[in-house]
Design a protein around this motif. Structure first.
Motif, PDB file in Angstrom:
ATOM      1  N   ALA A  69      55.475   7.346  21.478  1.00 53.10           N
ATOM      2  CA  ALA A  69      55.098   7.848  20.909  1.00 53.10           C
ATOM      3  C   ALA A  69      53.760   8.066  21.852  1.00 53.10           C
ATOM      4  N   GLY A  70      53.050   9.344  22.381  1.00 56.14           N
ATOM      5  CA  GLY A  70      51.359   9.627  23.224  1.00 56.14           C
ATOM      6  C   GLY A  70      50.421   9.879  21.656  1.00 56.14           C
ATOM      7  N   ASP A  71      49.923  10.489  22.070  1.00 54.22           N
ATOM      8  CA  ASP A  71      48.757  11.145  20.815  1.00 54.22           C
ATOM      9  C   ASP A  71      49.593  12.245  20.495  1.00 54.22           C
ATOM     10  N   TRP A  72      49.786  13.186  21.498  1.00 47.30           N
ATOM     11  CA  TRP A  72      50.669  14.582  20.864  1.00 47.30           C
ATOM     12  C   TRP A  72      51.897  14.870  21.608  1.00 47.30           C
ATOM     13  N   HIS A  73      52.795  13.880  22.119  1.00 46.71           N
ATOM     14  CA  HIS A  73      54.236  13.782  22.130  1.00 46.71           C
ATOM     15  C   HIS A  73      55.004  12.551  22.460  1.00 46.71           C
ATOM     16  N   VAL A  81      65.503  10.493  29.456  1.00 49.53           N
ATOM     17  CA  VAL A  81      64.589  10.468  29.252  1.00 49.53           C
ATOM     18  C   VAL A  81      64.766  11.421  28.735  1.00 49.53           C
ATOM     19  N   VAL A  82      64.376  12.182  27.126  1.00 52.41           N
ATOM     20  CA  VAL A  82      63.949  13.188  26.864  1.00 52.41           C
ATOM     21  C   VAL A  82      62.061  12.886  25.907  1.00 52.41           C
ATOM     22  N   ALA A  83      61.686  14.350  25.625  1.00 53.10           N
ATOM     23  CA  ALA A  83      60.992  14.594  25.451  1.00 53.10           C
ATOM     24  C   ALA A  83      60.254  15.812  24.862  1.00 53.10           C
ATOM     25  N   VAL A  84      59.192  15.270  24.101  1.00 50.96           N
ATOM     26  CA  VAL A  84      58.964  16.564  23.185  1.00 50.96           C
ATOM     27  C   VAL A  84      57.689  16.561  22.805  1.00 50.96           C
ATOM     28  N   GLY A  85      56.684  18.236  22.473  1.00 52.34           N
ATOM     29  CA  GLY A  85      55.215  17.604  22.359  1.00 52.34           C
ATOM     30  C   GLY A  85      54.071  18.670  23.400  1.00 52.34           C
ATOM     31  N   ASN A  86      53.122  18.053  23.510  1.00 48.08           N
ATOM     32  CA  ASN A  86      52.348  18.526  24.202  1.00 48.08           C
ATOM     33  C   ASN A  86      53.010  18.539  26.091  1.00 48.08           C
ATOM     34  N   ASN A  87      52.755  19.419  27.006  1.00 50.12           N
ATOM     35  CA  ASN A  87      52.802  18.910  28.345  1.00 50.12           C
ATOM     36  C   ASN A  87      51.851  19.555  28.811  1.00 50.12           C
ATOM     37  N   ARG A  88      50.849  19.950  28.978  1.00 46.83           N
ATOM     38  CA  ARG A  88      49.547  20.666  29.376  1.00 46.83           C
ATOM     39  C   ARG A  88      49.600  19.775  30.870  1.00 46.83           C
ATOM     40  N   TYR A  89      49.877  18.377  30.723  1.00 46.67           N
ATOM     41  CA  TYR A  89      49.586  17.660  32.130  1.00 46.67           C
ATOM     42  C   TYR A  89      51.084  17.339  32.783  1.00 46.67           C
ATOM     43  N   ARG A  90      52.040  17.915  31.946  1.00 49.00           N
ATOM     44  CA  ARG A  90      53.803  17.279  32.897  1.00 49.00           C
ATOM     45  C   ARG A  90      53.792  16.149  32.577  1.00 49.00           C
ATOM     46  N   GLN A  91      53.151  16.174  31.102  1.00 41.76           N
ATOM     47  CA  GLN A  91      53.856  14.554  30.439  1.00 41.76           C
ATOM     48  C   GLN A  91      55.293  14.020  29.806  1.00 41.76           C
ATOM     49  N   CYS A  92      55.498  15.496  30.294  1.00 37.13           N
ATOM     50  CA  CYS A  92      57.068  15.197  29.244  1.00 37.13           C
ATOM     51  C   CYS A  92      58.122  15.937  29.937  1.00 37.13           C
ATOM     52  N   SER A 113      57.093   4.777  28.127  1.00 40.77           N
ATOM     53  CA  SER A 113      55.802   4.373  27.003  1.00 40.77           C
ATOM     54  C   SER A 113      55.517   5.856  27.101  1.00 40.77           C
ATOM     55  N   ALA A 114      54.258   6.016  26.228  1.00 41.76           N
ATOM     56  CA  ALA A 114      53.508   7.020  26.356  1.00 41.76           C
ATOM     57  C   ALA A 114      52.051   6.955  25.795  1.00 41.76           C
ATOM     58  N   GLY A 115      51.530   7.265  27.296  1.00 39.11           N
ATOM     59  CA  GLY A 115      49.781   7.194  27.192  1.00 39.11           C
ATOM     60  C   GLY A 115      49.343   8.594  25.731  1.00 39.11           C
ATOM     61  N   TYR A 116      47.634   8.503  26.758  1.00 35.63           N
ATOM     62  CA  TYR A 116      47.164   9.803  26.204  1.00 35.63           C
ATOM     63  C   TYR A 116      47.286  11.224  26.481  1.00 35.63           C
ATOM     64  N   LEU A 117      47.398  11.224  28.157  1.00 37.50           N
ATOM     65  CA  LEU A 117      48.077  12.151  28.397  1.00 37.50           C
ATOM     66  C   LEU A 117      49.195  11.958  29.764  1.00 37.50           C
ATOM     67  N   HIS A 118      50.058  10.664  29.886  1.00 42.59           N
ATOM     68  CA  HIS A 118      50.956  10.115  31.188  1.00 42.59           C
ATOM     69  C   HIS A 118      51.928   9.737  30.139  1.00 42.59           C
ATOM     70  N   THR A 119      53.136   9.378  30.640  1.00 51.12           N
ATOM     71  CA  THR A 119      54.070   9.212  30.578  1.00 51.12           C
ATOM     72  C   THR A 119      55.136   7.893  31.267  1.00 51.12           C
ATOM     73  N   ILE A 120      55.099   6.875  31.540  1.00 48.00           N
ATOM     74  CA  ILE A 120      56.022   6.172  32.225  1.00 48.00           C
ATOM     75  C   ILE A 120      57.027   5.587  31.778  1.00 48.00           C
ATOM     76  N   GLY A 121      57.792   5.617  32.845  1.00 45.79           N
ATOM     77  CA  GLY A 121      59.258   4.829  32.745  1.00 45.79           C
ATOM     78  C   GLY A 121      59.866   3.473  33.657  1.00 45.79           C
ATOM     79  N   LEU A 122      60.214   2.401  33.195  1.00 45.77           N
ATOM     80  CA  LEU A 122      60.683   1.790  33.678  1.00 45.77           C
ATOM     81  C   LEU A 122      62.485   2.032  34.392  1.00 45.77           C
TER      82      LEU A 122
END
Length: 299
Positions: free
Chosen positions: A146-150, A160-171, A183-192
């Motif tokens: 979980a990030g701030d808004w996604h 992987v699936v994602a929901v929520g704010n995607n303003r910066y393409r974090q989803c 793992s989800a940060g404030y406005l970014h998402t990382i995958g191993l």
């Protein structure tokens, strides 16, 4: 911890991962070997009031973009019997988890909380303004973040699936495959990835997504503006903002787990002690006395 030489063996999908250290915006939480929990840092909303918890098997701290300068966050604990406890800021009902059952993993965003059930479905509580809690249709999940808004979900097949704010393409994770951890940060998402490489999407203003050259990684963590990777040899890599020294991890050794807060980073050593770097205005880095924190293998 004796790391295995082969990434192929180390990087298997971790079903129902158990987090034993976690970093929030202004606080840090650790799970001891005896199932009790320790916390340090900002306690304005009671997010560090975990001394009475028992028989806990995983902990997660809610994060929040540090620029908000509020400290409003919460802490989640997964009980051995599959129930969940929560303390801290509850304006949006993000701590209303007392009726959850059969939970095997948890994730905490700013105003929402996510639970993964034993059957691979997902539950959510809290604010849903950006659609970050629209997870009722998810199936066959093995991990959540979980990030701030996604919110991010990892399927058993490595997609992987994602929901929520995607303003910066974090989803924008629909084309990801062979993923073993998210793992989800404030406005970014990382995958191993299974081969030990790391991929990232979202805001890269502070170069927090500059992880494409990383190799031999066995665990990842995303903070507000920085990204941390644990290597198979127990050393740690970092990318992104280092304004508070949160990326000064090059000297760390014998690390078995990592966690990233807004502007601080935790590392769990194989002897159950914790190291930390970063912003410490609220005492979130005061972990010198911590001992016997649970050590989980990455296999």
């Amino acid at each position: 911890m004796d790391f295995m030489a082969s990434n192929e063996a180390v990087l298997k999908v971790k079903r129902w991962p158990k987090d034993t250290i976690t970093a929030g915006c202004r606080h840090s939480v650790g799970l001891r070997e005896d199932g009790t929990v320790v916390a340090t840092g900002d306690n304005r909303y009671g997010q560090c009031q975990v001394s009475g918890w028992r028989d806990i098997v995983a902990v997660r701290a809610g994060n929040v973009h540090m620029a908000r300068n509020t400290g409003n966050t919460h802490t989640i604990g997964l009980h051995v019997n599959g129930t969940v406890v929560a303390v801290g800021w509850n304006k949006h009902d993000q701590c209303n988890v007392s009726d959850w059952r059969n939970i095997v993993a948890v994730a905490a965003g700013w105003c929402h909380t996510i639970g993964l059930t034993a059957d691979g479905t997902v539950v959510a509580v809290g604010k849903n303004k950006e659609g970050e809690c629209n997870i009722s249709g998810w199936r066959d999940m093995v991990a959540v973040a979980a990030g701030d808004w996604h919110t991010i979900g990892l399927r058993a097949n490595g997609t992987v699936v994602a929901v929520g704010n995607n303003r910066y393409r974090q989803c924008d994770v629909n084309d990801w495959s062979h993923i073993v951890e998210v793992s989800a940060g404030y406005l970014h998402t990382i995958g191993l990835q299974r081969d030990g490489r790391v991929i990232a999407v979202g805001s890269n203003k502070h170069e927090q997504c500059e992880v494409m050259n990383w190799q031999g990684i066995v665990a990842i963590a995303a903070g507000s503006y920085h990204t941390i990777g644990l290597k198979a040899d127990g050393t740690v890599m970092a990318a992104g903002s280092n304004k508070h020294g949160q990326c000064q991890v090059s000297g760390w050794r014998d690390i078995v787990a990592i966690a990233a807060g807004c502007a601080h980073t935790l590392g769990l050593q194989s002897d159950g002690t914790v190291v930390v770097v970063g912003e410490n205005e609220y005492g979130q880095c005061d972990v010198n006395g911590w001992q016997d924190i649970q050590v989980n293998e990455h296999v």
